[in-house]
Design a protein around this motif. Sequence first.
Motif, mmCIF file in Angstrom:
data_model
loop_
_atom_site.group_PDB
_atom_site.id
_atom_site.type_symbol
_atom_site.label_atom_id
_atom_site.label_comp_id
_atom_site.label_asym_id
_atom_site.label_seq_id
_atom_site.Cartn_x
_atom_site.Cartn_y
_atom_site.Cartn_z
ATOM 1 N N ARG A 1 0.830 -1.206 0.000
ATOM 2 C CA ARG A 1 0.000 0.000 0.000
ATOM 3 C C ARG A 1 0.866 1.259 0.000
ATOM 4 O O ARG A 1 0.607 2.215 -0.734
ATOM 5 C CB ARG A 1 -0.922 0.005 1.215
ATOM 6 C CG ARG A 1 -1.970 -1.094 1.233
ATOM 7 C CD ARG A 1 -2.927 -0.900 2.410
ATOM 8 N NE ARG A 1 -3.878 -1.986 2.515
ATOM 9 C CZ ARG A 1 -3.797 -2.985 3.395
ATOM 10 N NH1 ARG A 1 -2.782 -3.009 4.268
ATOM 11 N NH2 ARG A 1 -4.705 -3.939 3.424
ATOM 12 N N HIS B 1 -4.991 -5.245 -8.653
ATOM 13 C CA HIS B 1 -5.511 -3.886 -8.464
ATOM 14 C C HIS B 1 -5.329 -3.048 -9.725
ATOM 15 O O HIS B 1 -6.276 -2.419 -10.216
ATOM 16 C CB HIS B 1 -4.791 -3.208 -7.288
ATOM 17 C CG HIS B 1 -5.206 -1.783 -7.082
ATOM 18 N ND1 HIS B 1 -6.067 -1.389 -6.089
ATOM 19 C CD2 HIS B 1 -4.886 -0.641 -7.753
ATOM 20 C CE1 HIS B 1 -6.280 -0.083 -6.160
ATOM 21 N NE2 HIS B 1 -5.548 0.389 -7.158
ATOM 22 N N ALA C 1 -9.711 4.857 -3.783
ATOM 23 C CA ALA C 1 -8.953 3.742 -3.219
ATOM 24 C C ALA C 1 -7.519 3.737 -3.747
ATOM 25 O O ALA C 1 -6.570 3.508 -2.990
ATOM 26 C CB ALA C 1 -9.642 2.422 -3.547
ATOM 27 N N ARG D 1 -5.297 1.856 -1.128
ATOM 28 C CA ARG D 1 -6.121 0.732 -0.704
ATOM 29 C C ARG D 1 -6.204 -0.289 -1.838
ATOM 30 O O ARG D 1 -6.388 0.073 -3.002
ATOM 31 C CB ARG D 1 -7.514 1.217 -0.298
ATOM 32 C CG ARG D 1 -7.488 2.271 0.783
ATOM 33 C CD ARG D 1 -8.883 2.819 1.050
ATOM 34 N NE ARG D 1 -9.691 1.834 1.763
ATOM 35 C CZ ARG D 1 -11.014 1.794 1.712
ATOM 36 N NH1 ARG D 1 -11.682 2.644 0.942
ATOM 37 N NH2 ARG D 1 -11.672 0.884 2.407
ATOM 38 N N ASP E 1 -8.663 -4.403 0.507
ATOM 39 C CA ASP E 1 -9.557 -3.446 1.159
ATOM 40 C C ASP E 1 -10.934 -3.439 0.516
ATOM 41 O O ASP E 1 -11.940 -3.222 1.193
ATOM 42 C CB ASP E 1 -8.948 -2.038 1.077
ATOM 43 C CG ASP E 1 -7.614 -1.944 1.804
ATOM 44 O OD1 ASP E 1 -7.617 -2.025 3.042
ATOM 45 O OD2 ASP E 1 -6.574 -1.834 1.126
ATOM 46 N N LEU E 2 -10.961 -3.698 -0.795
ATOM 47 C CA LEU E 2 -12.213 -3.690 -1.542
ATOM 48 C C LEU E 2 -12.207 -4.833 -2.547
ATOM 49 O O LEU E 2 -11.152 -5.204 -3.067
ATOM 50 C CB LEU E 2 -12.401 -2.364 -2.293
ATOM 51 C CG LEU E 2 -12.544 -1.092 -1.458
ATOM 52 C CD1 LEU E 2 -12.319 0.139 -2.335
ATOM 53 C CD2 LEU E 2 -13.921 -1.032 -0.821
ATOM 54 N N PRO F 1 -16.642 -3.491 0.490
ATOM 55 C CA PRO F 1 -15.534 -3.371 1.459
ATOM 56 C C PRO F 1 -15.272 -4.714 2.125
ATOM 57 O O PRO F 1 -16.203 -5.408 2.534
ATOM 58 C CB PRO F 1 -16.064 -2.342 2.470
ATOM 59 C CG PRO F 1 -17.180 -1.632 1.773
ATOM 60 C CD PRO F 1 -17.787 -2.645 0.850
ATOM 61 N N ASP G 1 -14.130 -5.301 4.944
ATOM 62 C CA ASP G 1 -14.445 -5.312 6.366
ATOM 63 C C ASP G 1 -15.940 -5.154 6.623
ATOM 64 O O ASP G 1 -16.363 -4.939 7.765
ATOM 65 C CB ASP G 1 -13.668 -4.226 7.114
ATOM 66 C CG ASP G 1 -13.970 -2.816 6.601
ATOM 67 O OD1 ASP G 1 -14.744 -2.677 5.635
ATOM 68 O OD2 ASP G 1 -13.411 -1.851 7.165
#
Length: 386
Positions: free
Chosen positions: A52, A96, A120, A125, A172-173, A191, A193
């Motif tokens: 990151r 990503h 992001a 992220r 993260d996503l 997300p 989380d």
Amino acid sequence: MTLPSSPTPPPLEGLSPEAQAVTARAVQAVHAHADACEAAGDVTPGAAAALRASGYTRLTLPRGAGGLGASLTGYAAAQLALGQANAALALVLAMHTHVVGAAFQARTLPGPLLEALAQASRDGRLVNALASEPELGSPSRGGLPRTVAVPDGDGWRVTGRKTWATGARALDLALVSAAAPGGEVVRLLVPMDAPGVGVEPTWTGALALRGSGSHDVTFAEVRVPAEHAAPPGAPHPASSAWFWTAVAATYLGVGFAALHALTRYARERVPTALGAPLATLPRVQENVGRIASELHAARALLEDSTRGWDAHPTPGALPRLAAAKAHATGAAVNATDLAVRTAGGAALMPALPLERLLRDARAGLTHPPSDEVGYASLGAALLADG
């Protein structure tokens, strides 16, 4: 004899100075954490933080959106450098960056979803598109996902399971494909989380890419707002162009890493019976020449194909990219195999990186397009031109 596992990265052609600096930081992060992730069989928290912090998530985001605006050709050079450092962690960043590059070139996602991807990327992220499933396999050959999205007021509820989720614990996503009522496929940005999202450690004992943590991700009635959902639509050629390039370049980097590891070993290894370095043996010289020739030929085809896409990003540019992917992954498999044969028994020990490179290179064959599809695509296009 213990040799370093990360060679000097190749020249980063086609990238701005800032993009080169970001890529160099990402290479350092990958190299620094590769062994720990391999041992853990997962992306460690430290590795995720380093990826990151490298800034690489901005590489393929357009400059107007706060990114570095890498072209497909520049992206290929960057991913080759990362793959040379370590394929498992290189693929976490590849997932990503190919998603972001394709999304902004194709512009098939709604504005709020694009902005969420841009934010992001600017924040560092990590995002991955999750499409493969246990029953479905890869969606490249068609089929409806078992994962479902049900309308829920002004949003959706997602339930299902995705497999081969590269970097699952580091994400993260997730851009999740799901079947909506009526048999159409929607994509939803979830997300990791969010309540109802889970990661099951299914990647334990993997043959290759052990440090990628490509576990299963489960979704149990996960709420997604309407602005983070993309309506059904036809696939855009940019999705294939960016993904195939990400895969081709990463595994080509594995092949070059094997070449450099073998040449270093051959120069430094002096058997008592020979009284000279292995590099003086004609058979070793021949094998190194064979490996280098195939890898450089594959790299030339990839560069030519990405330049063709950058000049004319249309479906007509896809056949060359498809063949370039097949040729690159095949070259990596051949390079690592011949490097192990040439180094002999020493290649089986962790003091040399060749045994890991041999395992990792084979994973390239599992990504679409398959060899038969890649080469047949180019062949059909060439025959049609006549």
